[in-house]
Design a protein around this motif. Structure first.
Motif, mmCIF file in Angstrom:
data_model
loop_
_atom_site.group_PDB
_atom_site.id
_atom_site.type_symbol
_atom_site.label_atom_id
_atom_site.label_comp_id
_atom_site.label_asym_id
_atom_site.label_seq_id
_atom_site.Cartn_x
_atom_site.Cartn_y
_atom_site.Cartn_z
ATOM 1 N N PHE A 56 -9.091 3.886 6.432
ATOM 2 C CA PHE A 56 -10.102 3.098 6.590
ATOM 3 C C PHE A 56 -9.261 1.704 6.562
ATOM 4 O O PHE A 56 -9.632 0.627 7.303
ATOM 5 N N VAL A 57 -8.695 1.591 5.383
ATOM 6 C CA VAL A 57 -7.904 0.182 4.974
ATOM 7 C C VAL A 57 -7.082 -0.287 6.285
ATOM 8 O O VAL A 57 -7.128 -1.049 6.608
ATOM 9 N N TYR A 58 -6.330 0.839 6.681
ATOM 10 C CA TYR A 58 -5.413 0.656 7.662
ATOM 11 C C TYR A 58 -5.950 0.215 9.117
ATOM 12 O O TYR A 58 -5.627 -0.757 9.756
ATOM 13 N N VAL A 59 -7.049 1.076 9.293
ATOM 14 C CA VAL A 59 -7.746 0.789 10.600
ATOM 15 C C VAL A 59 -8.452 -0.401 10.534
ATOM 16 O O VAL A 59 -8.299 -1.600 11.645
ATOM 17 N N LEU A 60 -9.102 -1.058 9.372
ATOM 18 C CA LEU A 60 -9.977 -2.349 9.398
ATOM 19 C C LEU A 60 -8.756 -3.459 9.557
ATOM 20 O O LEU A 60 -9.039 -4.436 10.317
ATOM 21 N N THR A 61 -7.882 -3.351 8.899
ATOM 22 C CA THR A 61 -6.724 -4.702 8.611
ATOM 23 C C THR A 61 -6.003 -4.316 9.834
ATOM 24 O O THR A 61 -5.463 -5.577 10.642
ATOM 25 N N LEU A 80 0.978 -1.197 -0.050
ATOM 26 C CA LEU A 80 0.086 -0.003 -0.095
ATOM 27 C C LEU A 80 0.921 1.259 0.130
ATOM 28 O O LEU A 80 0.627 2.289 -0.591
ATOM 29 N N VAL A 81 1.902 1.167 0.666
ATOM 30 C CA VAL A 81 2.645 2.383 0.820
ATOM 31 C C VAL A 81 3.498 2.555 -0.610
ATOM 32 O O VAL A 81 3.626 3.749 -1.014
ATOM 33 N N ASP A 82 3.837 1.489 -1.160
ATOM 34 C CA ASP A 82 4.620 1.438 -2.332
ATOM 35 C C ASP A 82 3.734 2.160 -3.454
ATOM 36 O O ASP A 82 4.310 2.903 -4.353
ATOM 37 N N PHE A 93 -12.446 -8.425 3.927
ATOM 38 C CA PHE A 93 -11.694 -8.310 2.556
ATOM 39 C C PHE A 93 -12.751 -8.116 1.434
ATOM 40 O O PHE A 93 -12.659 -7.235 0.797
ATOM 41 N N LEU A 94 -13.962 -8.903 1.496
ATOM 42 C CA LEU A 94 -15.012 -8.736 0.713
ATOM 43 C C LEU A 94 -15.629 -7.822 0.588
ATOM 44 O O LEU A 94 -15.773 -6.625 -0.507
ATOM 45 N N PHE A 95 -15.697 -7.076 1.935
ATOM 46 C CA PHE A 95 -16.406 -5.671 2.018
ATOM 47 C C PHE A 95 -15.178 -4.666 1.511
ATOM 48 O O PHE A 95 -15.781 -3.819 0.676
ATOM 49 N N MET A 96 -13.959 -4.698 1.699
ATOM 50 C CA MET A 96 -13.172 -3.691 1.088
ATOM 51 C C MET A 96 -13.246 -3.758 -0.450
ATOM 52 O O MET A 96 -12.926 -2.926 -1.367
ATOM 53 N N LEU A 97 -13.258 -5.328 -0.917
ATOM 54 C CA LEU A 97 -13.095 -5.200 -2.640
ATOM 55 C C LEU A 97 -14.203 -4.879 -3.158
ATOM 56 O O LEU A 97 -14.317 -4.249 -4.168
ATOM 57 N N LEU A 98 -15.503 -4.891 -2.591
ATOM 58 C CA LEU A 98 -16.745 -4.479 -3.095
ATOM 59 C C LEU A 98 -17.277 -3.162 -2.893
ATOM 60 O O LEU A 98 -18.210 -2.452 -3.362
ATOM 61 N N ASN A 99 -16.601 -2.446 -2.055
ATOM 62 C CA ASN A 99 -16.874 -1.003 -1.673
ATOM 63 C C ASN A 99 -15.476 -0.026 -1.855
ATOM 64 O O ASN A 99 -15.198 0.819 -1.016
ATOM 65 N N ARG A 100 -15.004 -0.232 -2.949
ATOM 66 C CA ARG A 100 -13.837 0.451 -3.266
ATOM 67 C C ARG A 100 -14.445 1.791 -3.937
ATOM 68 O O ARG A 100 -14.035 2.809 -4.119
#
Length: 192
Positions: free
Chosen positions: A128-133, A112-114, A185-192
């Motif tokens: 949000f991605v960092y908080v959830l993961t 992600l940083v890259d 994972f599915l939530f983040m994939l489907l809600n981009r």
């Protein structure tokens, strides 16, 4: 005195107190992640939301954590049969897979940083991605510690067909975290 007039109490449901506490904890974790995913949807609808692809390594970590659920189930089955050698092997494999999942998550943050996705207050989609993961990873760390405690109990012959509480609780928590990750994972994939 006539004994027929004395009412007997109804049978109550019995649950191991530690299992009950685990279920209360799981419900609180569900509520926490439910709140975060709800906030994610609400904040996304307000705009100023960067869209980016999740790192491919998260697909690998998802496969690893699903496999770890299979090996955890294997451990429980071997404990029920008092097959101590296979029980220990299954617990070791599950623990290694749990640790591998954490390493893959860390590598995913590096990816992600890259692609210039940082934890920042200026862009909530990134954060949000960092908080959830990250919150999930903290729970997985606690579960890996629990796996190690359960492995030690198995090595000490304290887990067997007549003493299943610890391994059943460990399995419940592990399967819950595995399912939670698949949901996230599915939530983040489907809600981009």
């Amino acid at each position: 005195m006539d004994n027929t007039s004395i009412e007997k109490p109804e049978n109550t449901l019995k649950m191991h107190p530690q299992k009950f506490a685990l279920w209360i904890f799981i419900v609180s974790v569900v509520m926490m992640f439910g709140g975060f995913t709800s906030a994610y949807i609400v904040r996304q609808a307000e705009g100023n939301w960067d869209v980016f692809e999740l790192p491919n390594i998260l697909y690998v970590s998802t496969a690893v954590i699903i496999l770890s659920s299979v090996t955890m189930h294997w451990a429980v089955m071997e404990a029920r049969k008092d097959n101590f050698a296979k029980l220990k092997l299954a617990m070791v494999v599950t623990t290694v897979l749990g640790a591998a999942f954490l390493v893959l998550q860390f590598l995913g943050w590096g990816e992600l940083v890259d692609i210039n996705v940082y934890f920042s207050f200026s862009n909530p989609s990134n954060s949000f991605v960092y908080v959830l993961t990250g919150l999930h990873a903290i729970h997985v760390i606690s579960a890996v510690i629990y796996l190690l405690v359960t492995l030690y109990s198995a090595i000490s012959m304290k887990v067997h067909s007549r003493n299943m509480a610890r391994i059943e609780m460990c399995a419940t928590y592990w399967h819950f975290l595995d399912g939670l990750w698949v949901y996230l994972f599915l939530f983040m994939l489907l809600n981009r």
